[in-house]
Design an enzyme around this catalytic site. Structure first.
Site, short mmCIF file in Angstrom:
data_model
loop_
_atom_site.label_atom_id
_atom_site.label_comp_id
_atom_site.label_asym_id
_atom_site.label_seq_id
_atom_site.Cartn_x
_atom_site.Cartn_y
_atom_site.Cartn_z
N HIS A 146 37.71 43.47 33.48
CA HIS A 146 36.79 42.33 33.56
C HIS A 146 35.93 42.33 34.82
CE1 HIS A 146 40.24 41.35 35.93
NE2 HIS A 146 39.61 40.33 36.47
N ASP A 147 36.12 43.32 35.69
CA ASP A 147 35.35 43.38 36.93
C ASP A 147 34.35 44.53 36.97
OD1 ASP A 147 36.80 41.25 38.07
OD2 ASP A 147 38.37 42.62 38.78
N GLU B 107 47.29 45.38 41.02
CA GLU B 107 45.88 45.69 41.26
C GLU B 107 45.77 46.09 42.72
OE1 GLU B 107 41.32 43.94 41.06
OE2 GLU B 107 42.92 42.60 41.66
N ASP C 58 48.72 36.83 34.58
CA ASP C 58 47.97 37.31 35.74
C ASP C 58 48.34 36.42 36.92
OD1 ASP C 58 45.93 38.45 37.32
OD2 ASP C 58 44.66 38.71 35.55
N ASP D 146 47.13 40.25 41.07
CA ASP D 146 45.76 40.24 41.55
C ASP D 146 45.68 40.67 43.02
OD1 ASP D 146 43.02 39.19 40.68
OD2 ASP D 146 43.30 38.12 42.57
C1 GLC Z 1 40.61 40.51 41.36
C2 GLC Z 1 40.21 40.06 40.00
C3 GLC Z 1 38.83 39.49 40.06
C4 GLC Z 1 38.84 38.31 41.00
C5 GLC Z 1 39.39 38.69 42.36
C6 GLC Z 1 39.74 37.49 43.19
O1 GLC Z 1 39.87 41.59 41.79
O2 GLC Z 1 40.33 41.11 39.09
O3 GLC Z 1 38.33 39.13 38.81
O4 GLC Z 1 37.54 37.80 41.13
O5 GLC Z 1 40.56 39.45 42.27
O6 GLC Z 1 40.87 36.85 42.66
#
Ligand code: GLC
Ligand code: CA
Length: 545
Positions: A330-331, A269, A108, A204
């Site tokens: 995970h979010d 993402e 990641d 990310d």
């Molecule tokens: C992304 C991740 C999340 C994190 C954010 C900041 O959305 O999936 O878990 O808190 O970025 O890095």
């Protein structure tokens, strides 16, 4: 059929377009040393489980050095491992062991921001004229930009008497990619891990990596709450803070760095609609190979919803583009929450996920139907609920926003022993869900028709059938209401997939030559007819001459 024929009907055959992805949240997967925190050795101990289950690619959420304020998404050293997760040797062993099992490993990469404790930021903040002074985005006065989590994203630093920009939370300052040294340093980190043999990266919040060079104010928008399809919110359109043209070209640059090491996965993402996320991919494969389409995290469990979704995706991501089908991470709340924690429905949902044209991505525990917990905001490890602790919880529940992400990150439920077999510490970092005696790997392993064994069977079929990995998809019309059907075709080979989203059973005439998968369904009842019981499905081979 000749090889040439295959080539003309299908243009992409990168491994990452055919793979199946499993997301591991390392803190919650398995604890090897009794400190209550999952770790790399813990993952190593469970690799046989994952291999036997049949996933091909593991994406592991960040395990690098970090003050852990955003639980690893705030990195203070990209080439060191956080001590609670293990050592560099553990990570190298993990890469090797994953490969030894014929699987792939994806890290990641949090490129947009570092932790405020990263030495780069400490130096950058220290004065206006140090060597890293413009490695982050500094301004004398804030403009109107809002952060992704609400409120101004500008934060004052007295050392410089200036404000720095952070897209997410204040302790996650955004790097300045217009500075060539920043870009080079980050691409060197990418090369460092590729050199260690990783198979690529999940990127990310890649959609915010560039911000407008002129810091123009964002225009007003009536929208308050950001959504998956449109991340603008807090009464402004994120015109100058997200999805800048430079971000699209950076995707290509990153891809070309990866190409130095072979065929590597880049999984973005990106929040936004399908039209937008396509900008990061390109027809000739020189952008991101895969991008999440988060719209479907809010799926409605009906044949109509999925029929519309699939048609839209087929229109927007035609071959050689490949979509990703993801329902949990995970979010966000786990997919099972949207279907009333019904395991029958979960089996159907994952039958769809593993048979459509697209790369499936599952979140740890989704394979056994793990459910979300409920924790008070005040004691959360996740920083987000602390920001919103004065707003009553029912407001977020009402609009379906996951604020306390601890609730979807509880320890993996392996068995019925203490801490569900996650850890032999007295206390796990987050309490195990109290349903672990009924929802766990050991139990579902023994039940032939469990969700776990259904997913295992589907992964096996997917691995054996090139049609499911690479074939085209056509939706089938005229089926009974509540039934979704599509065929997958590769050359002359064809599979038919039928899914009953109703609890009522559906019986209809159909001539299938061979059923290769049945979920709560019967073929060959009477003459050339099939019956799909409630939430039943079949995968059948169709032979054409
Ligand atoms: C992304 C991740 C999340 C994190 C954010 C900041 O959305 O999936 O878990 O808190 O970025 O890095
Ligand atoms: Ca541990």
């Amino acid at each position: 059929m000749t090889a040439a024929c295959f080539l003309t009907i299908h243009m992409t055959n990168n491994w990452y377009h055919k793979t199946t992805i499993y997301q591991i949240y390392p803190r919650s997967f398995h604890d090897s040393n009794e400190d209550g925190i999952g770790d790399l050795k813990g993952i190593l101990q469970k690799l046989d489980y994952l291999q036997e289950l049949g996933f091909e690619t593991l994406w592991i959420s960040p395990f690098f050095s970090s003050p852990q304020i955003d639980l690893g998404y705030d990195i203070s050293n990209y080439t060191e491992i956080a001590p609670e997760y293990g050592t560099m040797d553990d990570s190298l062993q993990l890469i090797d062991e994953v490969h030894r099992r014929g699987m792939k490993i994806v890290l990641d990469m949090v490129m947009n921001h570092t932790s405020a404790e990263h030495p780069w930021f400490i130096e950058s903040r220290s004065s206006r004229n140090n060597s890293k002074a413009d490695w982050y985005l500094w301004r004398d006065k804030p403009n109107n930009w809002k952060s992704m989590t609400g409120g101004s994203g500008w934060h004052y630093a007295k050392e410089r008497d200036q404000y720095y920009w952070s897209s997410f939370l204040p302790f996650q300052p955004d790097l300045n990619y217009r500075n060539p040294d920043v870009k080079k340093s980050m691409l060197d980190i990418v090369r460092f891990w590729l050199g260690k043999g990783v198979d690529g990266f999940r990127l990310d919040i890649f959609n915010v990596i560039y911000k407008d060079a002129g810091f123009r104010n964002n225009p007003f928008s009536p929208k308050l709450i950001p959504s998956e399809e449109d991340p603008s919110g807090f009464f402004q359109e994120a015109k100058y803070t997200m999805n800048q043209p430079e971000s699209f070209s950076f995707a290509k640059e990153l891809k070309s760095v990866c190409n130095e090491f072979g065929e590597k996965i880049l999984l973005g993402e990106i929040q936004g609609n399908t039209e937008l996320i396509k900008n990061y991919m390109t027809q000739n494969g020189d952008g991101l190979g895969l991008v999440f389409n988060f719209e479907m995290l809010n799926f409605i469990f009906t044949a109509r919803y999925f029929s519309d979704l699939i048609k839209k995706i087929e229109r927007d991501f035609p071959d050689p583009l490949m979509p990703v089908y993801v329902f949990s991470n995970h979010d966000r709340r786990r997919s099972i929450h949207r279907i009333g924690e019904d395991l029958q429905k979960a089996k159907l949902l994952h039958t769809l996920q593993l048979t459509v044209r697209g790369v499936p991505c599952m979140y740890y525990g989704e394979e056994i139907g793990m459910t979300d917990s409920k924790f008070p905001f005040g004691s959360a490890f996740d920083p987000i609920p602390h920001k919103f602790k004065y707003i009553p919880r029912f407001f977020f529940d009402l609009i379906g926003l996951t604020i306390n992400r601890d609730e979807v990150r509880t320890p993996m439920q392996w068995d019925t022993s203490q801490n569900a077999g996650f850890s032999s510490a007295e206390q796990a970092w987050l309490p195990v869900h109290n349903n672990f005696k009924t929802i766990n790997v050991e139990k579902e392993h023994q039940e032939t028709r469990s969700l776990l064994n259904t997913i295992r069977a589907l992964l096996k079929i997917r691995k054996e059938e090139i049609i499911l990995q690479e074939g085209s998809l056509e939706c089938i019309e005229g089926l009974p209401i509540g039934v979704l059907g599509y065929s997958r075709t590769f050359g002359k080979m064809k599979l038919l997939i039928l899914l009953n989203f109703d609890k009522q059973s559906k019986e209809f005439p159909l001539d299938v030559s061979e059923c290769i998968f049945k979920l709560n369904a019967e073929d060959e009842i009477k003459n050339k007819a099939i019956r799909l019981n409630g939430f039943g499905a079949i995968i059948a081979r169709i032979t054409s001459d």
